[in-house]
Design a protein around this motif. Sequence first.
Motif, PDB file in Angstrom:
ATOM      1  N   UNK A  94      78.835  14.600  12.114  1.00 48.23           N
ATOM      2  CA  UNK A  94      79.927  13.790  12.649  1.00 48.23           C
ATOM      3  C   UNK A  94      79.969  12.396  12.061  1.00 48.23           C
ATOM      4  N   UNK A  95      78.803  11.792  11.851  1.00 51.94           N
ATOM      5  CA  UNK A  95      78.763  10.446  11.278  1.00 51.94           C
ATOM      6  C   UNK A  95      79.240  10.435   9.826  1.00 51.94           C
ATOM      7  N   UNK A  96      79.121  11.576   9.153  1.00 52.90           N
ATOM      8  CA  UNK A  96      79.552  11.664   7.753  1.00 52.90           C
ATOM      9  C   UNK A  96      80.828  12.488   7.603  1.00 52.90           C
ATOM     10  N   UNK A  97      81.572  12.670   8.685  1.00 63.66           N
ATOM     11  CA  UNK A  97      82.743  13.549   8.675  1.00 63.66           C
ATOM     12  C   UNK A  97      83.759  13.100   7.629  1.00 63.66           C
ATOM     13  N   UNK A  98      84.184  14.068   6.826  1.00 60.47           N
ATOM     14  CA  UNK A  98      85.151  13.771   5.769  1.00 60.47           C
ATOM     15  C   UNK A  98      86.144  14.913   5.574  1.00 60.47           C
ATOM     16  N   UNK A  99      85.637  16.131   5.431  1.00 60.55           N
ATOM     17  CA  UNK A  99      86.481  17.261   5.022  1.00 60.55           C
ATOM     18  C   UNK A  99      87.658  17.492   5.962  1.00 60.55           C
ATOM     19  N   UNK A 100      87.364  17.649   7.257  1.00 59.60           N
ATOM     20  CA  UNK A 100      88.406  18.047   8.207  1.00 59.60           C
ATOM     21  C   UNK A 100      89.535  17.028   8.312  1.00 59.60           C
ATOM     22  N   UNK A 145      75.887   1.403   5.177  1.00 60.01           N
ATOM     23  CA  UNK A 145      76.118   1.353   6.627  1.00 60.01           C
ATOM     24  C   UNK A 145      75.994   2.760   7.225  1.00 60.01           C
ATOM     25  N   UNK A 146      76.605   3.749   6.554  1.00 64.46           N
ATOM     26  CA  UNK A 146      76.512   5.126   7.033  1.00 64.46           C
ATOM     27  C   UNK A 146      75.063   5.596   6.995  1.00 64.46           C
ATOM     28  N   UNK A 147      74.363   5.265   5.926  1.00 65.21           N
ATOM     29  CA  UNK A 147      72.953   5.649   5.801  1.00 65.21           C
ATOM     30  C   UNK A 147      72.119   5.042   6.926  1.00 65.21           C
ATOM     31  N   UNK A 148      72.376   3.779   7.244  1.00 64.29           N
ATOM     32  CA  UNK A 148      71.631   3.121   8.328  1.00 64.29           C
ATOM     33  C   UNK A 148      71.904   3.803   9.664  1.00 64.29           C
ATOM     34  N   UNK A 149      73.172   4.197   9.902  1.00 63.50           N
ATOM     35  CA  UNK A 149      73.503   4.882  11.152  1.00 63.50           C
ATOM     36  C   UNK A 149      72.807   6.239  11.235  1.00 63.50           C
ATOM     37  N   UNK A 150      72.773   6.965  10.127  1.00 58.74           N
ATOM     38  CA  UNK A 150      72.124   8.281  10.107  1.00 58.74           C
ATOM     39  C   UNK A 150      70.629   8.139  10.342  1.00 58.74           C
ATOM     40  N   UNK A 151      69.994   7.177   9.654  1.00 60.10           N
ATOM     41  CA  UNK A 151      68.553   6.971   9.830  1.00 60.10           C
ATOM     42  C   UNK A 151      68.246   6.523  11.252  1.00 60.10           C
ATOM     43  N   UNK A 152      69.063   5.623  11.790  1.00 55.74           N
ATOM     44  CA  UNK A 152      68.839   5.147  13.155  1.00 55.74           C
ATOM     45  C   UNK A 152      68.918   6.270  14.168  1.00 55.74           C
ATOM     46  N   UNK A 153      69.930   7.112  14.046  1.00 54.36           N
ATOM     47  CA  UNK A 153      70.045   8.216  15.002  1.00 54.36           C
ATOM     48  C   UNK A 153      68.929   9.227  14.799  1.00 54.36           C
ATOM     49  N   UNK A 154      68.519   9.469  13.553  1.00 55.76           N
ATOM     50  CA  UNK A 154      67.437  10.410  13.296  1.00 55.76           C
ATOM     51  C   UNK A 154      66.146   9.950  13.957  1.00 55.76           C
ATOM     52  N   UNK A 155      65.830   8.661  13.829  1.00 52.01           N
ATOM     53  CA  UNK A 155      64.620   8.122  14.459  1.00 52.01           C
ATOM     54  C   UNK A 155      64.720   8.198  15.983  1.00 52.01           C
ATOM     55  N   UNK A 156      65.913   7.902  16.512  1.00 48.59           N
ATOM     56  CA  UNK A 156      66.105   7.978  17.949  1.00 48.59           C
ATOM     57  C   UNK A 156      65.934   9.407  18.452  1.00 48.59           C
TER      58      UNK A 156
END
Length: 301
Positions: A231-237, A278-289
């Motif tokens: 969802x954070x990287x949503x592009x195709x749809x 910014x997207x990478x930081x959001x993905x890493x942050x959620x992954x750690x959480x």
Amino acid sequence: MVSSSAWNGVRRNGAFYASIAPFFLIFLAFSIFPVAFSFYLGLSDWDGFSDPHFVGLANYGRALNDPVFQKAIWNTLYLWFWSTLFTVGLALALAVLVNDHVIGGRTYFRLVFLLPLLVAPAIAAIILRVFFTSNGGIVNMLMGAAQGQPSYFNWLASEVWIKPLVTLLVIWRWTGWHMIIFLAGLQAIPRDIYEAARLEGVGRWAIFSRITLPLLVPSLVFSIVTATLGGLQMFDEPFVLTQGQGGTNNSTTTLGMYLYATAFTQFDFGLGAAVSWYIFAAVVGFTLLSRAVNQRLGGSA
């Protein structure tokens, strides 16, 4: 300095090192170098043709102050929340139904529910357009038949309805994949536990809430994490449904679409690289959480 014994070891095993060298060269060229170069671009002003100019953190500030970027953040969070909520919930319900009531032919159900994922996003968007196009769409035809007069409502141009349509497309494509995850988790639960609970007179809802759901936590966490990362990287749809335009007034422009537009349409590669970080930081942050939550749940189980 490298000792002579180390060099002797390299010479002695030269054939081995030569055989694995292509992997590391490819990894360096297509993984390490692009990441390092994107970090450099995020600190530069570059249009892809002239020489890059170092601008420091200016690109990151430009992104935060851009109203379109701010709207892209909101759109991404909206689409992520509702698509994850309905996709995971529907997948869990279908997995429980298949696991409890389908004795034979489960492979058939897996295949059927995975078919939407095999359909290209462009084809899926065309199918959705057949239903919701303003002129001759199936939904408008049904509405016109119910009202007694033709309906030409432009669903795809509506700022209110375009987000639910993108969400619907995501749910249609990904529910089957998440159902397979839950079905595998359900089949890993020992049947003896259920039989003992039924002998004790425990009801269906109590069995689900007190036995099935706690034992399904690892699958549930994995499903939510993968749905969130997607969802954070949503592009195709949203891209194919709005034909790359992002909807009326950027109503479905996501962070991925904003990155694409800035880098490959406006040729502002510095800003695009900053958005990617910014997207990478959001993905890493959620992954750690999610990892911390999973460890906490695992420790308390």
